[in-house]
Design a protein around this motif. Sequence first.
Motif, short mmCIF file in Angstrom:
data_model
loop_
_atom_site.label_atom_id
_atom_site.label_comp_id
_atom_site.label_asym_id
_atom_site.label_seq_id
_atom_site.Cartn_x
_atom_site.Cartn_y
_atom_site.Cartn_z
N CYS A 26 0.84 -1.20 0.00
CA CYS A 26 0.00 0.00 0.00
C CYS A 26 0.87 1.25 0.00
O CYS A 26 1.87 1.34 0.71
N ARG A 27 0.49 2.23 -0.80
CA ARG A 27 1.17 3.51 -0.86
C ARG A 27 0.14 4.64 -0.85
O ARG A 27 -0.93 4.53 -1.46
N SER A 28 0.44 5.71 -0.17
CA SER A 28 -0.43 6.86 -0.09
C SER A 28 0.41 8.11 0.13
O SER A 28 1.52 8.02 0.68
N CYS A 79 -3.47 4.19 3.81
CA CYS A 79 -2.87 2.90 4.12
C CYS A 79 -3.06 2.65 5.61
O CYS A 79 -2.54 3.40 6.44
N SER A 124 6.61 1.09 4.41
CA SER A 124 5.97 2.18 3.67
C SER A 124 6.95 3.23 3.18
O SER A 124 6.64 3.98 2.25
#
Length: 288
Positions: free
Chosen positions: A70-72, A104, A143
């Motif tokens: 997940c990336r944000s 995320c 992350s």
Amino acid sequence: MIVRPARCVRPGFIALTATAAMLVAALGAGAGSAAAAPPYPVVIDAAVATVTGDLQPAETVPPGANVPGCRSEQPPVVLLHGTAQNQMSAWQYLAPTLANAGYCVHSLTYGQTSWSGQVGGLGQREKSARQVAAFVDRVLASSGAGQIDLIGFSQGSAVAQLLSQLPGRAAQIRHLIGLGPSNKGVSTVGSIADRLPARGPGVNDWGPLHPGIDYLMVMTRYDEVAAPYTNGYLPARPNVRNVVVQQQCPGDRVGHIGLPYDSWVAGTVVHTLAGTTGEPRCTNGFGY
């Protein structure tokens, strides 16, 4: 632009699904392009979530949480459940709500003991804070982010604040949000001293506030667990916001257990993390 991971809906959850666009509209959150993201299933019934969640293994994650890769653009969100809960019983509403809005989300079951089975939040709180610290290290490493946002329900708020007292940890926290917190005095669960040791009644036991952290404490006047609800207030500071649900939603009789499943609470959390303003939708939340 927020980069979102591929979505996969896990089977077996009792859930009410909705598109992310409908969810964001209902919360009044204005999350922009989040409407394009496929939705994770959302449970809106706190009683159902509590019963079904506590029966799940401690490692079972709520929908939208701990998604690999997940990336944000926003910091990762770490969720900390309350006493005698696990991550599934606390977060089947807020975890997918945040994930559907492009965040995320990460969760764990902390504070297990030799006798607690699949639930946590029953160990010594300072030890739980160190357990969460190790989890945060893994979240930051995976992350590539420099900070996290912490959301703690009930005892989870205390553990979040204890985490911030560990060396170097305050700089890793952008927002610290407490739902139904007990920051002074004694709650009905905190008085079980042999199983839930606290630092002593009558004071904010979780250590000093940090100027670099933005604090939000969310209370309900109908809280019979962290009671009286005014014990959830933190001292007035420029970086502290204390809110009571009924200040904006007088008809909402949501209780302690219902706070993580309340639409106004969820909308307020989303606005806080996004740095936006708006009027989240009021409903009559779960009254326990």
